[in-house]
Design a protein around this motif. Structure first.
Motif, PDB file in Angstrom:
ATOM      1  N   VAL A  54       0.864  -1.184   0.000  1.00  0.00           N
ATOM      2  CA  VAL A  54       0.000   0.000   0.000  1.00  0.00           C
ATOM      3  C   VAL A  54       0.897   1.228   0.000  1.00  0.00           C
ATOM      4  O   VAL A  54       1.737   1.379   0.892  1.00  0.00           O
ATOM      5  CB  VAL A  54      -0.927   0.030   1.232  1.00  0.00           C
ATOM      6  N   SER A  55       0.783   2.056  -1.018  1.00  0.00           N
ATOM      7  CA  SER A  55       1.529   3.322  -1.026  1.00  0.00           C
ATOM      8  C   SER A  55       0.533   4.476  -0.983  1.00  0.00           C
ATOM      9  O   SER A  55      -0.583   4.373  -1.488  1.00  0.00           O
ATOM     10  CB  SER A  55       2.428   3.426  -2.263  1.00  0.00           C
ATOM     11  N   ASN A  56       0.951   5.557  -0.328  1.00  0.00           N
ATOM     12  CA  ASN A  56       0.078   6.714  -0.123  1.00  0.00           C
ATOM     13  C   ASN A  56       0.613   7.913  -0.889  1.00  0.00           C
ATOM     14  O   ASN A  56       1.831   8.136  -0.919  1.00  0.00           O
ATOM     15  CB  ASN A  56      -0.005   7.061   1.355  1.00  0.00           C
ATOM     16  N   TRP A  57      -0.303   8.669  -1.463  1.00  0.00           N
ATOM     17  CA  TRP A  57       0.057   9.762  -2.365  1.00  0.00           C
ATOM     18  C   TRP A  57      -0.850  10.960  -2.134  1.00  0.00           C
ATOM     19  O   TRP A  57      -2.013  10.808  -1.793  1.00  0.00           O
ATOM     20  CB  TRP A  57      -0.079   9.297  -3.825  1.00  0.00           C
ATOM     21  N   GLU A  58      -0.291  12.132  -2.412  1.00  0.00           N
ATOM     22  CA  GLU A  58      -1.052  13.373  -2.211  1.00  0.00           C
ATOM     23  C   GLU A  58      -2.183  13.566  -3.207  1.00  0.00           C
ATOM     24  O   GLU A  58      -3.157  14.258  -2.917  1.00  0.00           O
ATOM     25  CB  GLU A  58      -0.113  14.579  -2.318  1.00  0.00           C
ATOM     26  N   SER A  59      -2.031  12.994  -4.408  1.00  0.00           N
ATOM     27  CA  SER A  59      -3.006  13.281  -5.467  1.00  0.00           C
ATOM     28  C   SER A  59      -3.011  12.163  -6.510  1.00  0.00           C
ATOM     29  O   SER A  59      -2.053  11.390  -6.614  1.00  0.00           O
ATOM     30  CB  SER A  59      -2.659  14.600  -6.160  1.00  0.00           C
ATOM     31  N   LEU A  60      -4.060  12.121  -7.308  1.00  0.00           N
ATOM     32  CA  LEU A  60      -4.120  11.174  -8.428  1.00  0.00           C
ATOM     33  C   LEU A  60      -3.021  11.488  -9.444  1.00  0.00           C
ATOM     34  O   LEU A  60      -2.479  10.583 -10.077  1.00  0.00           O
ATOM     35  CB  LEU A  60      -5.494  11.242  -9.094  1.00  0.00           C
ATOM     36  N   GLU A  61      -2.690  12.763  -9.567  1.00  0.00           N
ATOM     37  CA  GLU A  61      -1.640  13.147 -10.510  1.00  0.00           C
ATOM     38  C   GLU A  61      -0.283  12.580 -10.075  1.00  0.00           C
ATOM     39  O   GLU A  61       0.494  12.108 -10.915  1.00  0.00           O
ATOM     40  CB  GLU A  61      -1.572  14.677 -10.600  1.00  0.00           C
ATOM     41  N   ALA A  62      -0.018  12.631  -8.787  1.00  0.00           N
ATOM     42  CA  ALA A  62       1.241  12.069  -8.278  1.00  0.00           C
ATOM     43  C   ALA A  62       1.321  10.570  -8.583  1.00  0.00           C
ATOM     44  O   ALA A  62       2.381  10.044  -8.945  1.00  0.00           O
ATOM     45  CB  ALA A  62       1.373  12.324  -6.774  1.00  0.00           C
ATOM     46  N   ILE A  63       0.187   9.879  -8.460  1.00  0.00           N
ATOM     47  CA  ILE A  63       0.145   8.437  -8.742  1.00  0.00           C
ATOM     48  C   ILE A  63       0.404   8.181 -10.227  1.00  0.00           C
ATOM     49  O   ILE A  63       1.168   7.287 -10.596  1.00  0.00           O
ATOM     50  CB  ILE A  63      -1.230   7.860  -8.319  1.00  0.00           C
ATOM     51  N   LYS A  64      -0.209   8.994 -11.078  1.00  0.00           N
ATOM     52  CA  LYS A  64      -0.031   8.864 -12.524  1.00  0.00           C
ATOM     53  C   LYS A  64       1.433   9.118 -12.908  1.00  0.00           C
ATOM     54  O   LYS A  64       2.012   8.383 -13.716  1.00  0.00           O
ATOM     55  CB  LYS A  64      -0.945   9.883 -13.215  1.00  0.00           C
ATOM     56  N   ASN A  65       2.020  10.144 -12.312  1.00  0.00           N
ATOM     57  CA  ASN A  65       3.424  10.460 -12.606  1.00  0.00           C
ATOM     58  C   ASN A  65       4.348   9.314 -12.190  1.00  0.00           C
ATOM     59  O   ASN A  65       5.306   9.004 -12.893  1.00  0.00           O
ATOM     60  CB  ASN A  65       3.849  11.755 -11.905  1.00  0.00           C
ATOM     61  N   TRP A  66       4.055   8.717 -11.069  1.00  0.00           N
ATOM     62  CA  TRP A  66       4.864   7.580 -10.623  1.00  0.00           C
ATOM     63  C   TRP A  66       4.685   6.381 -11.562  1.00  0.00           C
ATOM     64  O   TRP A  66       5.657   5.724 -11.940  1.00  0.00           O
ATOM     65  CB  TRP A  66       4.509   7.216  -9.187  1.00  0.00           C
ATOM     66  N   LYS A  67       3.452   6.131 -11.982  1.00  0.00           N
ATOM     67  CA  LYS A  67       3.219   5.028 -12.914  1.00  0.00           C
ATOM     68  C   LYS A  67       4.023   5.213 -14.199  1.00  0.00           C
ATOM     69  O   LYS A  67       4.481   4.247 -14.808  1.00  0.00           O
ATOM     70  CB  LYS A  67       1.718   4.938 -13.244  1.00  0.00           C
ATOM     71  N   GLN A  68       4.200   6.469 -14.595  1.00  0.00           N
ATOM     72  CA  GLN A  68       4.867   6.765 -15.867  1.00  0.00           C
ATOM     73  C   GLN A  68       6.347   7.086 -15.711  1.00  0.00           C
ATOM     74  O   GLN A  68       7.018   7.404 -16.700  1.00  0.00           O
ATOM     75  CB  GLN A  68       4.141   7.935 -16.552  1.00  0.00           C
ATOM     76  N   GLN A  69       6.862   7.017 -14.501  1.00  0.00           N
ATOM     77  CA  GLN A  69       8.295   7.267 -14.289  1.00  0.00           C
ATOM     78  C   GLN A  69       9.082   6.216 -15.089  1.00  0.00           C
ATOM     79  O   GLN A  69       8.768   5.021 -15.035  1.00  0.00           O
ATOM     80  CB  GLN A  69       8.576   7.188 -12.777  1.00  0.00           C
ATOM     81  N   SER A  70      10.102   6.654 -15.830  1.00  0.00           N
ATOM     82  CA  SER A  70      10.715   5.770 -16.845  1.00  0.00           C
ATOM     83  C   SER A  70      11.329   4.504 -16.244  1.00  0.00           C
ATOM     84  O   SER A  70      11.142   3.403 -16.785  1.00  0.00           O
ATOM     85  CB  SER A  70      11.746   6.545 -17.659  1.00  0.00           C
ATOM     86  N   GLN A  71      12.016   4.629 -15.127  1.00  0.00           N
ATOM     87  CA  GLN A  71      12.620   3.425 -14.543  1.00  0.00           C
ATOM     88  C   GLN A  71      11.562   2.512 -13.914  1.00  0.00           C
ATOM     89  O   GLN A  71      11.711   1.291 -13.881  1.00  0.00           O
ATOM     90  CB  GLN A  71      13.688   3.812 -13.523  1.00  0.00           C
TER      91      GLN A  71
END
Lengths: 103, 103
Positions: A54-71
């Motif tokens: 379970v990871s916690n995030w400030e926003s849906l955008e932060a989650i999307k950015n992490w999903k798309q992080q290249s590594q």
């Protein structure tokens, strides 16, 4: 502690294959990377028959950015190719929470 | 499978004490009881250093009713008295989800 602001939880459940060479190192690397992501609030994991993170995030955008992080994308590919029989990702808004701590 | 209707997840994270006599039997009993509760959709658990249980429910009302179920209340009391150093309950609305399955 009650969180003041609304926040989001990503529930990642998974079943490993027997082919987990490289998995532990990648997990460690991804945990370090996630901690550096904007909007990351924390992470907890447990594994026996299945794994739950379970990871916690400030926003849906932060989650999307992490999903798309290249590594992280490369890690996801390796996961699908080698490490997981299945996984399930749920992105959730935390509506309410409470805690107990032994004194 | 994508869920059609909106639904809710309860994330229960916990750290056990060393005094876990009776815990396994109670867990099994609570899992059976939960499955009989109106609105229950499923449950997954893993434990190593900490335990994480995610249960899914049709509505916030179903979650509230389960929290107040009389035998569950007794289990919660036993948990605070004996079994847990801490626990954390997050009640979440699932906003989005996706899955991978190896072919």
């Amino acid at each position: 502690m009650e969180q003041k602001k609304p926040y989001y939880a990503v529930i990642f459940t998974s079943k490993q294959t027997k082919n987990i060479a490289g998995y532990a190192g990648m997990t460690e690397f991804m945990e370090r990377l996630a901690k550096e992501q904007p909007g990351f609030l924390g992470m907890e994991s447990a594994r026996d028959t299945i794994g739950i993170t379970v990871s916690n995030w400030e926003s849906l955008e932060a989650i999307k950015n992490w999903k798309q992080q290249s590594q992280h994308i490369l890690a996801q590919q390796k996961g699908r190719e080698n490490w997981y029989n299945w996984y399930h990702v749920r992105i959730c808004k935390v509506a309410h929470e409470y805690e107990f701590h032994r004194e």
